[in-house]
Design a protein around this motif. Structure first.
Motif, short mmCIF file in Angstrom:
data_model
loop_
_atom_site.label_atom_id
_atom_site.label_comp_id
_atom_site.label_asym_id
_atom_site.label_seq_id
_atom_site.Cartn_x
_atom_site.Cartn_y
_atom_site.Cartn_z
N SER A 98 0.84 -1.20 0.00
CA SER A 98 0.00 0.00 0.00
C SER A 98 0.88 1.25 0.00
O SER A 98 2.10 1.17 0.19
N LYS A 136 1.17 3.20 2.28
CA LYS A 136 1.75 3.33 3.63
C LYS A 136 2.75 2.21 3.93
O LYS A 136 3.23 2.09 5.04
N ASP A 164 2.15 -1.15 3.77
CA ASP A 164 1.57 -2.40 4.26
C ASP A 164 1.45 -3.40 3.11
O ASP A 164 1.05 -3.03 2.01
N ALA A 205 -0.05 -5.77 0.65
CA ALA A 205 -1.42 -5.91 0.15
C ALA A 205 -1.63 -7.21 -0.62
O ALA A 205 -2.76 -7.69 -0.71
N SER A 252 -1.86 -9.03 6.34
CA SER A 252 -1.90 -7.60 6.62
C SER A 252 -3.30 -7.02 6.38
O SER A 252 -3.69 -6.75 5.26
N THR A 253 -4.05 -6.81 7.47
CA THR A 253 -5.37 -6.20 7.37
C THR A 253 -5.27 -4.80 6.82
O THR A 253 -6.09 -4.38 5.99
N GLU A 254 -4.25 -4.06 7.23
CA GLU A 254 -4.06 -2.69 6.74
C GLU A 254 -3.85 -2.67 5.23
O GLU A 254 -4.36 -1.81 4.53
N GLY A 255 -3.06 -3.62 4.73
CA GLY A 255 -2.82 -3.71 3.29
C GLY A 255 -4.08 -4.05 2.53
O GLY A 255 -4.36 -3.48 1.47
N ASP A 296 -7.16 -3.42 3.43
CA ASP A 296 -8.10 -2.31 3.52
C ASP A 296 -7.64 -1.05 2.78
O ASP A 296 -8.38 -0.08 2.69
N SER A 297 -6.42 -1.07 2.25
CA SER A 297 -5.88 0.09 1.54
C SER A 297 -6.49 0.20 0.14
O SER A 297 -7.15 -0.73 -0.34
N ASP A 298 -6.24 1.33 -0.53
CA ASP A 298 -6.71 1.49 -1.91
C ASP A 298 -6.17 0.38 -2.80
O ASP A 298 -6.90 -0.19 -3.61
#
Length: 120
Positions: A13, A15, A17, A19, A43-46, A48-50
């Motif tokens: 991502s 950031k 993370d 993905a 990676s949940t953050e990855g 949930d990223s664009d």
């Protein structure tokens, strides 16, 4: 001159993370082929990223055509998914770089990619 594209790119991502992955299968010219996408369950953050949203949509829709070419900066890989905006990988000579696509009606960088390192 034929280039040898990596078989797998790791996707991050904006950031940093993780993905997911893009798996590439080239034709004999190594300038086009098919690819599929996989999400990274680590990676949940990855996810949930664009970029994670784009990877999720591309994964669900199956195989996609891509084309690649060498340029002054390195390489460009264009993924041409049916029904979705194209995704462009602007990569350096080590196949690392930006992932760019139309997202929320704007052309933006949604993350980065790098080749998965081969293990011995």
């Amino acid at each position: 001159m034929s280039i040898e594209l990596p078989k797998v790119l790791s996707l991050f991502s904006d950031k940093g993370d993780h993905a997911g992955f893009m798996l590439l299968a080239c034709d004999s010219s190594s300038t086009q082929g098919d690819c599929v996408f996989m999400l990274s369950p680590a990676s949940t953050e990855g996810i949930d990223s664009d970029l994670g949203i784009v990877v999720s949509e591309l994964k669900a829709s199956g195989e996609h055509k891509f084309e690649s070419h060498r340029n002054d900066e390195g390489f460009e890989i264009k993924v041409l998914p049916a029904g979705f905006p194209e995704v462009v990988f602007k990569l350096n000579n080590e196949f690392s770089g930006q992932v760019i696509t139309e997202f929320n009606e704007k052309i933006v960088c949604i993350g980065s990619s790098e080749p998965v390192k081969k293990s011995a």
